[in-house]
Design an enzyme around this catalytic site. Structure first.
Site, PDB file in Angstrom:
ATOM      1  N   LYS A 128       0.810  -1.216   0.000  1.00 26.98           N
ATOM      2  CA  LYS A 128       0.000   0.000   0.000  1.00 26.98           C
ATOM      3  C   LYS A 128       0.846   1.269   0.000  1.00 26.98           C
ATOM      4  O   LYS A 128       2.053   1.252   0.227  1.00 26.98           O
ATOM      5  CB  LYS A 128      -0.954  -0.021   1.198  1.00 26.98           C
ATOM      6  N   ARG A 131      -3.785 -10.057   5.127  1.00 18.76           N
ATOM      7  CA  ARG A 131      -4.319 -10.041   3.762  1.00 18.76           C
ATOM      8  C   ARG A 131      -3.213  -9.522   2.849  1.00 18.76           C
ATOM      9  O   ARG A 131      -2.785  -8.372   2.984  1.00 18.76           O
ATOM     10  CB  ARG A 131      -5.557  -9.151   3.689  1.00 18.76           C
TER      11      ARG A 131
END
Length: 286
Positions: free
Chosen positions: A231, A265
């Protein structure tokens, strides 16, 4: 950062199997979108979907998390019919190869969630909006009897970065999750996983405040999912790109595990599985 050494031993019901979250599980990302922020996660052909599903399973991923609606900042809206069509094609392919694999569907739409569970035996629902974008989601999940990943986000994927003002981000999120989990429990949802929503309605500093305070979410009494794979909190800090963010992801996955995360995740399953093994061995060797 407080290291959580002796956290509660949670279990969740996955398609009738009582699955322990000790050691933490790894959830592999499979995107059937043309515009996910990390190009390496996009699976837009039958061969790519099957290959990615096989990779997740063979590398030790416990759950496949499939999404057909890009939640990156400024992402374009995807009509519900198109989202369901993408999911139907991919889920049919996955089930033809792995009829019993645990699958999570990343959607904020109640009807999409219902169809995926009823038509394809999907195991859990991963809702980035925490029920805010579809007021039927909570009752739908309750009626389906599947685990629910409750994430924190303000606004929509297109507008979320306009809503990053917090008094105390940890306190604000604890209140948010307390209210939402109370409502879900009253409606009969038994398996709830909370996700602080790294990168969603958060500034760069907010994300690191959350990581530093992740252990504080233990007070809620629910499993915690951490989704920080590749991210912007990594590549914006380092001045790189999603493609160059594997090392940063591993560092943050390690910190998340030390802070008590029960599910990771990720895009890179093998590396995450190895991280879980090393951190678990370190924390449990006496």
């Amino acid at each position: 950062m407080n290291v959580v050494c002796d956290k509660p031993s949670f279990t969740i019901n996955l398609n009738g199997d009582v699955v322990a979250l000790t050691p933490p599980l790894v959830m592999g990302i499979l995107n059937v979108t043309p515009d996910s922020f990390y190009a390496g996660s996009r699976c837009n052909t039958e061969t790519a979907v099957i290959s990615r599903a096989r990779e997740i399973v063979e590398q030790g991923g416990a759950i496949i998390d499939i999404g057909a609606y890009s939640s990156r900042s400024q992402a374009e809206d995807v009509p519900e019919e198109e989202e369901m069509n993408r999911l139907s094609r991919a889920l049919s392919l996955i089930r033809s190869v792995y009829p019993d694999v645990y699958i999570s569907v990343d959607t904020f739409r109640a009807e999409v969630a219902r169809r995926c569970v009823e038509e394809f035996g999907v195991t859990m629902i991963n809702d980035i909006s925490g029920g805010e974008l579809d007021d039927k989601m909570f009752e739908t999940v309750a009626s389906l009897g599947v685990p629910y990943i409750l994430m924190h986000m303000r606004g929509t994927p297109r507008t979320m970065q306009e809503y990053t003002n917090y008094g105390d981000i940890i306190a604000d999120l604890l209140m948010y999750f307390s209210e939402k989990t109370d409502k879900l429990r009253l409606m009969g949802v038994n398996d709830i996983i909370i996700d602080p929503g790294f990168g969603f309605s958060k500034t760069l500093d907010d994300n690191y405040l959350l990581m530093n305070g992740l252990s504080e979410f233990q007070v809620l009494g629910f499993p915690v999912l951490a989704g920080i794979s590749r991210k912007s909190m990594i590549y914006k800090l380092l001045g790189t790109s999603p493609e160059e963010s594997l090392n940063g992801t591993t560092v943050l996955n390690t910190l998340a595990l030390l802070g008590g995360a029960d599910i990771l995740r990720v895009h890179d399953v093998k590396e995450a599985v190895e991280t879980v093994k090393i951190v678990t061995k370190t924390l449990t060797t006496r």
